[in-house]
Structures are given as C-alpha cells and as structure tokens.
Design a protein around this motif. Sequence first.
Motif, PDB file in Angstrom:
ATOM      1  N   PRO A   1      17.223  95.567  39.026  1.00 14.74           N
ATOM      2  CA  PRO A   1      16.863  94.489  38.110  1.00 14.74           C
ATOM      3  C   PRO A   1      18.072  93.642  37.726  1.00 14.74           C
ATOM      4  CG  PRO A   1      16.930  96.575  36.948  1.00 14.74           C
ATOM      5  CD  PRO A   1      17.095  96.887  38.407  1.00 14.74           C
TER       6      PRO A   1
ATOM      7  N   GLN B   1      17.405  97.638  31.658  1.00 11.39           N
ATOM      8  CA  GLN B   1      16.295  98.044  30.794  1.00 11.39           C
ATOM      9  C   GLN B   1      16.709  99.320  30.060  1.00 11.39           C
ATOM     10  OE1 GLN B   1      12.297  97.475  32.516  1.00 11.39           O
ATOM     11  NE2 GLN B   1      13.310  96.820  34.404  1.00 11.39           N
TER      12      GLN B   1
ATOM     13  N   ALA C   1      14.169 101.857  28.554  1.00 16.73           N
ATOM     14  CA  ALA C   1      13.613 102.806  29.517  1.00 16.73           C
ATOM     15  C   ALA C   1      14.596 103.925  29.807  1.00 16.73           C
ATOM     16  CB  ALA C   1      13.243 102.072  30.809  1.00 16.73           C
TER      17      ALA C   1
ATOM     18  N   ASP D   1       3.620 105.626  42.078  1.00 13.36           N
ATOM     19  CA  ASP D   1       4.424 104.821  41.177  1.00 13.36           C
ATOM     20  C   ASP D   1       5.333 105.748  40.366  1.00 13.36           C
ATOM     21  OD1 ASP D   1       5.125 103.488  38.586  1.00 13.36           O
ATOM     22  OD2 ASP D   1       4.006 101.833  39.480  1.00 13.36           O
TER      23      ASP D   1
ATOM     24  N   ARG E   1       6.808 105.307  37.571  1.00  8.68           N
ATOM     25  CA  ARG E   1       6.464 105.344  36.151  1.00  8.68           C
ATOM     26  C   ARG E   1       5.438 106.446  35.888  1.00  8.68           C
ATOM     27  NH1 ARG E   1       2.518 103.094  32.579  1.00  8.68           N
ATOM     28  NH2 ARG E   1       3.435 102.500  30.552  1.00  8.68           N
TER      29      ARG E   1
ATOM     30  N   LEU F   1      16.375 100.732  37.093  1.00  9.55           N
ATOM     31  CA  LEU F   1      16.283 100.265  35.715  1.00  9.55           C
ATOM     32  C   LEU F   1      17.467  99.415  35.283  1.00  9.55           C
ATOM     33  CD1 LEU F   1      14.960 103.544  34.025  1.00  9.55           C
ATOM     34  CD2 LEU F   1      13.630 101.514  34.668  1.00  9.55           C
TER      35      LEU F   1
ATOM     36  N   LEU G   1       8.978 102.277  30.058  1.00 13.69           N
ATOM     37  CA  LEU G   1       9.145 102.367  31.512  1.00 13.69           C
ATOM     38  C   LEU G   1       8.314 101.289  32.212  1.00 13.69           C
ATOM     39  CD1 LEU G   1       9.075 106.206  32.260  1.00 13.69           C
ATOM     40  CD2 LEU G   1      11.037 104.674  32.474  1.00 13.69           C
ATOM     41  N   PRO G   2       8.920 100.499  33.087  1.00 13.77           N
ATOM     42  CA  PRO G   2       8.155  99.499  33.841  1.00 13.77           C
ATOM     43  C   PRO G   2       7.446 100.144  35.024  1.00 13.77           C
ATOM     44  CG  PRO G   2      10.429  99.458  34.543  1.00 13.77           C
ATOM     45  CD  PRO G   2      10.348 100.492  33.437  1.00 13.77           C
ATOM     46  N   LYS G   3       6.522  99.423  35.610  1.00 15.10           N
ATOM     47  CA  LYS G   3       5.911  99.907  36.841  1.00 15.10           C
ATOM     48  C   LYS G   3       6.973  99.951  37.940  1.00 15.10           C
ATOM     49  CE  LYS G   3       1.148  98.450  35.993  1.00 15.10           C
ATOM     50  NZ  LYS G   3      -0.002  97.666  36.505  1.00 15.10           N
ATOM     51  N   MET G   4       7.001 101.037  38.664  1.00 13.33           N
ATOM     52  CA  MET G   4       7.977 101.206  39.745  1.00 13.33           C
ATOM     53  C   MET G   4       7.250 101.697  40.988  1.00 13.33           C
ATOM     54  SD  MET G   4      11.236 102.859  37.689  1.00 13.33           S
ATOM     55  CE  MET G   4      10.237 103.878  36.589  1.00 13.33           C
TER      56      MET G   4
END
Length: 391
Positions: A4, A8, A11, A73, A75, A126, A185-188
């Motif tokens: 990114p 983040q 997270a 995913d 996350r 992250l 936590l973002p979608k991963m």
Amino acid sequence: MTTPIKPQWGAVFSMALGVFGLVTAEFLPASLLTPMAASLGVTEGMTGQAVTVTAIFALVTSFFSASLTSKLDRRGVMLLFSVMLIVSNLLVAFAPNLTFILAGRVILGIAIGGFWTLAAATAMRLVPEAMIPRALSIVFSGVSVATIVAAPMGSYFGHLIGWRNVFVAAAAIGVLALGWQLAALPKMPPNPLAKNSSILSLIKRPGMQTALLAIILVFSGHFAFFTYLRPFLESVTGVDVNGLSAILLGFGVANFAGTLLAGLLLERNLHLTLIGMPLAMGLMGVALVGLGSAPVMDALLVALWGMAFGAVPVAWSTWITRTMPEEAESGGGLLVAAIQLAITIGAAAGGMIFNVTGAKGVFMGSALLLLLATMTIFMALRVKAPVQDGV
C-alpha cells in the motif's frame, strides 16, 4: 508483492493485540497448573500436557497452513484465528474434564501455528515496503507484553477469581482483538504472484540450510538460557525471591523495548542486526558465567540479553520477507517450524547439561551456541540472495 502507498497502522496494531491474546493463552496453563489439576482431579503432569499439545499442533500447522489457505482472503483467515482463540479459551474455561481442555488447546495450537506462518506476509500487505521491519516489530511486541504479564497476572488473578475466570478473561481479549480486526483489517484477496512452495523445496534453496542452522542455533541457545535463568540467579547470583522477580521483570521490559527498537535497526541494516544480536548475547553469556555472584551486573546483563533477543525474531521475519517476498507465507511456516524445533532442542539439551554441570554449564553452552550461530549467520549471508541494496 504490491504494497500500500499509506501504512495501515490500525490493522498492524490489531494484529499485535491478536498476538498478545494468542501468546497469553499459550502461557496461562504454566501459571495455573496446580489449581487446574486440583479442580479436574488429575495430576499436574497430566495437566501440563495442555502446554505440550499446543506446541505440537502449532508445529504441525506451520507446515500446512500456507498451502491450505492459499485461495482464501487473508482478512478472513486472520479473523478465523481470533475466533479460534476465543473458542479455545471458552472450551478450557468451561471444561468438565481434561479431554475438553486438551481439545481447546489443540484449537489454540492451530491458531498459533497458522498466525505465525502468515504474519510476516500479511504485514507486507499493510505497510510500504520500507516500513515492513517497523510493522513486524509492532506485531512481535504483543509477544513481549504477553511474556511480561501472562504468567504473573495469570497466577495473581487465578488466586482471586479462579482459574476458569482467568480463561474467560483471555477469551475477552480475543473478542477485543476480533472486533478491532473486523474494523481495521482490509480485504486481502490471494496474491496472484504469490508462490506456495513446499517447505522441502524452500529448504533446498541455496544458502537456506545454513540459514536454518543459524536460526536453530540462535533460538536453541536462547531458550536453554531462558529455561534455566531462575536456577542460575538463585544458585550462582544468589538473589532472593524479590530480587528474582525484579530481574525477570527487567528482562521482560527490556525484551519489549528491544522488539520495538528492532524496527529502527532493521530499516538501517538487516545483516548487521542478524549478526550483532547473537554475538552480543553470546558475549553476555560468557560475562554472566565469569562474574559469578554479582547481582547488579547480572541483572543488567540479563536485561541487555532480553533487549538483544527482542530483535531476533523480528530480524529473521524481515529476512524472510526480503529474501523470498513471493513465498513469504511458506517461508514463515518454515521459520515457525525451525523455532519450535529449536525450543525443544534448547530445553532438552539444557536439561542434560544442567544435570551434569549445573546452571553455569548451561549458560556457557548457550553462549557457545550463540557465538557459533554468529559465525554461521555470517557464512549464510555471504550467499547472495535476492534482497534489496543497503540491507
């Protein structure tokens, strides 16, 4: 692997809280063994298997978790580990017998092994690449805090509210971690460039066997030292219970500080940190044996040892992310397996040496292992790996 633009950190800290919950739960039975055994009507030795079964399943899981979750995913996988933490603690808290406790500890072992396998690769997604060591140091700080508080707080609150309620409280930590992770936590989704190589194929990579030997030597040396730290302080340094508690607290606080400082050190020079920490620990081990009964100096050296070791797991996790960025999950599993093996070797070998030579012999053996590890790491790093310039 793409990273990114903006870090983040929320997270990252949510992962650190998850680590704190996992490691606290892992350590709790050691401080609650007597009341647990008495309540269940079994021996302390049988109850102690709650610790053993967790370690065994953490080791086994480290071999398979990357491949089994490769299409999921990340996350969702991290959230699943927090759910398993909650379920495990509740199973133990309300267990009518030892079988339920062991079942709960199996679940915890799977969560621990899976989390550590994927932790470094998840942190890579992250934060920007340059900040990965800092992110890992924050995640590992959860281990240091749990090391400081889990045993004494478990014992203290176990006496006040009962051991079952202590595990309910540990489940509450899991709930907090799960809530924070849900929010942060973002979608991963699975990384299309990621490779899930088998651990056997990773071991065959150039220089990997030497690196693994170095990892095993470092962690074996440390855990032999740590396992027999109390007998050394009592029989050689000659401290009383209050002095012992103060030195152990100093070790834990320094270990926490070292974990946080590791991020800054590793951003400047990974290789120097990998070599310098075991070298410092080895020299401190020799000094501890040579000083004999010198409580103040021994306390200082033990604290400095804790600080130096705080950087070690962060450094090797960073090394994994830089030498095999597209295989960081499989590499994480290999690292977890090597560390678990080293813990077993260190504790077992330390016990045999202790029976023959006492605590001084264990400390000298630890120091020699760490100095040997320093030379081994130097040899391993001479093999050129696909790492960035300046590390």
